[in-house]
Design a protein around this motif. Structure first.
Motif, PDB file in Angstrom:
ATOM      1  N   ARG A 252      12.277  -1.255  -8.401  1.00 14.78           N
ATOM      2  CA  ARG A 252      10.860  -1.250  -8.023  1.00 14.78           C
ATOM      3  C   ARG A 252      10.518  -2.574  -7.366  1.00 14.78           C
TER       4      ARG A 252
ATOM      5  N   GLU B  93       7.294  -4.691  -4.851  1.00 12.62           N
ATOM      6  CA  GLU B  93       5.904  -4.696  -4.415  1.00 12.62           C
ATOM      7  C   GLU B  93       5.824  -4.618  -2.900  1.00 12.62           C
ATOM      8  N   GLU B  94       4.706  -4.057  -2.412  1.00 14.07           N
ATOM      9  CA  GLU B  94       4.475  -3.944  -0.972  1.00 14.07           C
ATOM     10  C   GLU B  94       3.020  -4.274  -0.689  1.00 14.07           C
TER      11      GLU B  94
ATOM     12  N   VAL C 117       0.934  -2.697  -3.952  1.00 11.77           N
ATOM     13  CA  VAL C 117       1.387  -1.563  -4.754  1.00 11.77           C
ATOM     14  C   VAL C 117       2.872  -1.753  -5.057  1.00 11.77           C
ATOM     15  N   THR C 118       3.343  -1.108  -6.100  1.00 13.13           N
ATOM     16  CA  THR C 118       4.774  -1.116  -6.413  1.00 13.13           C
ATOM     17  C   THR C 118       5.304   0.306  -6.328  1.00 13.13           C
ATOM     18  N   SER C 119       6.568   0.430  -5.920  1.00 19.01           N
ATOM     19  CA  SER C 119       7.192   1.739  -5.789  1.00 19.01           C
ATOM     20  C   SER C 119       8.697   1.584  -5.885  1.00 19.01           C
ATOM     21  N   GLU C 120       9.379   2.717  -6.081  1.00 14.86           N
ATOM     22  CA  GLU C 120      10.832   2.715  -6.103  1.00 14.86           C
ATOM     23  C   GLU C 120      11.370   2.459  -4.697  1.00 14.86           C
TER      24      GLU C 120
ATOM     25  N   GLN D  73      10.635   3.409   0.812  1.00 16.64           N
ATOM     26  CA  GLN D  73       9.600   2.772  -0.008  1.00 16.64           C
ATOM     27  C   GLN D  73       8.910   3.853  -0.844  1.00 16.64           C
ATOM     28  N   GLY D  74       9.647   4.411  -1.797  1.00 19.15           N
ATOM     29  CA  GLY D  74       9.090   5.432  -2.678  1.00 19.15           C
ATOM     30  C   GLY D  74       8.510   6.597  -1.892  1.00 19.15           C
ATOM     31  N   ASP D  75       7.291   7.002  -2.290  1.00 18.95           N
ATOM     32  CA  ASP D  75       6.590   8.087  -1.593  1.00 18.95           C
ATOM     33  C   ASP D  75       5.763   7.591  -0.422  1.00 18.95           C
ATOM     34  N   LEU D  76       5.753   6.271  -0.169  1.00 18.57           N
ATOM     35  CA  LEU D  76       4.940   5.736   0.911  1.00 18.57           C
ATOM     36  C   LEU D  76       5.518   6.070   2.275  1.00 18.57           C
TER      37      LEU D  76
END
Length: 259
Positions: A201, A203-204, A212-215, A242-245
């Motif tokens: 994880r 941060e972005e 936000v943080t994501s996998e 970047q995760g679901d982003l």
């Protein structure tokens, strides 16, 4: 990421985020100034506009002496543009210890942090190992990130392998943990090709200073090839999820000159 490599003959005192390597040669050498101009393009999905970035980097090195470096940056993301500066140094404390302070400032800070400060301490260990610890504070418009990084590197022949554990405390988005792997092969006098991978994880920064943080899963291949003693081509190709982003695919090219 700058390199002053002697085919790893002796201790590589420092390898930073810029990928800087300081080696111990047999004889004293004059100070070397290097300047690099690079351009980066990133293609994003999920309806995001593509990113662009430019960097102008300077580095002054001499074996067994402090290394000084800095950069001017311009990035365009989410339809906004941020410009900033970075300054840092690698300070040998003795034959085994290197202290590396670094700081950066962004003007406008629509999506990048307003400022960051990083302090890294690195120590040579037996059997070609180098351990590192760094503390970093990153201040966004609407959030703050504190990060602890613990790293270990192994040098053998013309190869380097590294692992870094990143533990962050995001004031508005939890405590992400990330892992970074690196493998480099040095050839010629200063040329290098390397593989980077990261997961966990992270941060972005988003427009307005939100974080936000994501996998994250990322892999990149990069290198620097000196085709003349004073001219080099730097390059990188990579992909990041970047995760679901979004998913992001990028390429960066730079030209470097040594004085």
């Amino acid at each position: 990421m700058t390199r002053s490599d002697r085919r790893l003959a002796g201790l590589a005192c420092l390898l930073m985020g810029l990928g800087l390597v300081v080696a111990q040669p047999a004889a004293a050498e004059p100070r070397r100034l290097e300047v690099e101009l690079s351009q980066r393009f990133d293609q994003l999905d999920s309806g995001f506009s593509n990113w662009q970035g430019q960097r102008l980097e300077l580095q002054s090195t001499r074996p067994d002496a402090p290394t000084w470096y800095g950069a001017a940056t311009r990035d365009r993301r989410y339809g906004e543009r941020d410009e900033g500066v970075e300054l840092g140094a690698a300070l040998p404390l003795d034959a085994d210890w290197v202290l590396q302070p670094e700081a950066g400032r962004t003007f406008g800070a629509d999506f990048l942090p307003r400022w960051y400060a990083d302090l890294r301490l690195q120590r040579r260990l037996p059997h070609g190992l180098v351990g590192a610890l760094s503390l970093r504070r990153t201040e966004y418009e609407a959030s703050r990130v504190d990060r602890l990084a613990l790293g270990m590197e192994r040098y053998w022949g013309p190869w380097r392998a590294g692992y870094t554990l990143n533990v962050s405390d995001v004031s508005s988005a939890g405590t992400p943990v990330g892992h970074a792997l690196a493998l480099d092969h040095y050839y010629g006098e200063r040329s290098v090709i390397g593989l980077r991978a990261s997961l966990g994880r992270e941060e972005e920064g988003l427009p307005g200073g939100e974080v936000v943080t994501s996998e994250v899963t990322a892999v990149a291949l990069r290198g620097r090839h000196w085709w003349r003693p004073d001219w080099a081509l730097s390059w990188e190709v990579g992909t990041l999820s970047q995760g679901d982003l979004y998913d992001r695919h990028g390429v960066q090219l730079g030209i470097r000159h040594a004085f």
